[in-house]
Design an enzyme around this catalytic site. Sequence first.
Site, short mmCIF file in Angstrom:
data_model
loop_
_atom_site.label_atom_id
_atom_site.label_comp_id
_atom_site.label_asym_id
_atom_site.label_seq_id
_atom_site.Cartn_x
_atom_site.Cartn_y
_atom_site.Cartn_z
N LYS A 187 -101.29 -21.97 -0.63
CA LYS A 187 -100.16 -22.72 -1.20
C LYS A 187 -98.86 -22.14 -0.69
O LYS A 187 -98.58 -20.96 -0.85
CB LYS A 187 -100.18 -22.65 -2.73
N GLU A 263 -98.54 -8.30 -2.75
CA GLU A 263 -97.42 -7.68 -2.03
C GLU A 263 -96.17 -8.11 -2.78
O GLU A 263 -95.82 -9.29 -2.78
CB GLU A 263 -97.44 -8.15 -0.58
N CYS A 297 -88.64 -8.30 0.80
CA CYS A 297 -89.16 -7.44 -0.26
C CYS A 297 -88.92 -5.97 0.09
O CYS A 297 -88.84 -5.13 -0.79
CB CYS A 297 -90.63 -7.72 -0.52
N GLU A 394 -84.54 -5.34 -8.35
CA GLU A 394 -84.52 -6.02 -7.05
C GLU A 394 -83.56 -7.21 -7.13
O GLU A 394 -83.72 -8.08 -7.98
CB GLU A 394 -85.93 -6.50 -6.70
P1 ADP Z 1 -89.45 -15.97 -6.34
O1 ADP Z 1 -89.09 -15.56 -7.74
O2 ADP Z 1 -88.85 -15.08 -5.33
O3 ADP Z 1 -89.27 -17.42 -6.05
P2 ADP Z 1 -92.20 -16.11 -6.99
O4 ADP Z 1 -93.02 -14.90 -7.20
O5 ADP Z 1 -91.79 -16.92 -8.18
O6 ADP Z 1 -90.97 -15.66 -6.15
O7 ADP Z 1 -92.92 -17.10 -5.98
C1 ADP Z 1 -93.76 -16.70 -4.93
C2 ADP Z 1 -94.91 -17.66 -4.85
O8 ADP Z 1 -95.64 -17.61 -6.07
C3 ADP Z 1 -94.53 -19.13 -4.67
O9 ADP Z 1 -95.48 -19.76 -3.84
C4 ADP Z 1 -94.63 -19.67 -6.08
O10 ADP Z 1 -94.90 -21.05 -6.12
C5 ADP Z 1 -95.81 -18.90 -6.61
N1 ADP Z 1 -95.87 -18.79 -8.08
C6 ADP Z 1 -94.84 -18.77 -8.94
N2 ADP Z 1 -95.28 -18.69 -10.21
C7 ADP Z 1 -96.64 -18.66 -10.15
C8 ADP Z 1 -97.70 -18.56 -11.11
N3 ADP Z 1 -97.44 -18.48 -12.42
N4 ADP Z 1 -98.96 -18.53 -10.67
C9 ADP Z 1 -99.25 -18.58 -9.35
N5 ADP Z 1 -98.31 -18.68 -8.40
C10 ADP Z 1 -97.02 -18.72 -8.77
#
Ligand code: ADP
Length: 496
Positions: A187, A263, A297, A394
């Site tokens: 995804k 990561e 990161c 961060e």
């Molecule tokens: P940021 O806060 O920098 O946008 P995220 O950790 O929210 O980073 O997002 C990184 C990835 O994780 C994206 O592909 C996002 O769609 C996905 N993501 C966000 N929330 C969830 C969740 N609850 N479960 C699985 N994947 C998630």
Amino acid sequence: MALVQEITTPTVKYEQPLGLFINNEFVKGVDGKTFETINPADEKPIVAVHEATEKDVDIAVKAARTALEGVWKETTPSNRGRLLTKLADLFERDIDILAAIESLDNGKPLSQAKGDVLNSAGCLRYYGGWADKIVGQTIDTDPNYLTYTRHEPVGVCGQIIPWNFPLLMWAWKIGPAVAAGNTVVLKTAEQTPLSGLYAAKLVKEAGFPPGVINILSGFGKVAGAAISHHMDIDKVAFTGSTLVGRSILQAAAKSNLKKVTLELGGKSPNIVFPDANIDNAISWVNFGIYFNHGQCCCAGSRILVHESIYDKFLERFKERTLANKVGNPFESDTFQGPQVSQLQFDRIMGYIEDGKKSGAKVLTGGARHGDKGYFIQPTIFTDVNENMKIVQEEIFGPVCTVQKFKDEEEAIRIANKTVYGLAAAVHTENINTAIRVSNALRAGTVWVNNYNMIHYQSPFGGYKESGLGRELGSYALENYTEVKTVRIYLGEALFG
Ligand code: ADP
């Protein structure tokens, strides 16, 4: 809504796939949902893509399972390698398109986007080389036994990637997984779905069998959560925030105990000793924090400078910071483009305001750049203390803090005073200082007299709350293989 649309960027015109890529076909989502992706440089929608929900994740997982147990199992390791190598060639062939997509969708300068495409191709080719070199051991336990290990694929791998390096993270995840014989449901991030879909088109052109690589556009809380909770996914690899990383680990624990690699975030120290080559150090410190607009990161966001060179350093670093051109990602001299989204922009501005309120001094920057697009001035905070939010959390933007230290011991103590442990750097001309300090830093990567120089041949990952496991290099293959011991008894029956 259509499954493909012609898109015109300032440098290329191309056909953008919009569907979910399952079984080598671009398809609409079962629920018929779509969402728009925004150009961060002008805040306007670029195009809408089809959205995956839980039902689409299920379909993709079934496709991946069928491929895993069928055609992919029958494919020889060297043919797996050949396909990855072909894919790398196609990335290089289409570098102008892929780079333009990254600049449009993510906002990164075109020259940096080209670097990402080349690194992605390099990574895929590197793992193509590994595909037929994954070997077990024969273990001499006893003359009556033949004991050996097999390194088998883990199975169907769910992969969830972020928006800061959309294509590069795609390659980091898919390369080792596929080389080791796994199949993938990946995804992309909702902010940046376009390059992953274009790359999916190249997957088909390279000749991968249907179902081996499936690419979904969708939201974290919907498609991401469906992946992390799925009962038929054997492993999940995630790159993103520490907060979401925790939820992925919980989902794995609550569902089928799928293997997890994470990561996550960082708050990496970049330490400048008084004997450093100051010109080089300033150049690397600048690159360490502002590269990719601070959306790394491993960004070197805490700069620690020896007190004897502190004033001189600050003056020169400020000058260097002001020389970074912020602006249109498609202009050749741009170094810093917009932040990826309104949400990120607001988060970063929130940290800047917090820094000001808590008494830190803004040496330069501290405000929005321009009046359109998510641009932020490169920002240096001084006069900070170790407990301020801007020093501990961060920020994920072009914002750094500079602190003084008096000796090596204090530098190490401040550097390690963080919950994170992704990266760190040391600038010194003294080999003993370099080695002593590198050894003392609690971080997965330490750069000496450079910064951000990740290479796909060497491992990358975090200590402490920066993650679990290592990506890249041969180490990544450990996360994508299960080790099986086989013991064959060669003697007479023992018990009867
Ligand atoms: P940021 O806060 O920098 O946008 P995220 O950790 O929210 O980073 O997002 C990184 C990835 O994780 C994206 O592909 C996002 O769609 C996905 N993501 C966000 N929330 C969830 C969740 N609850 N479960 C699985 N994947 C998630």
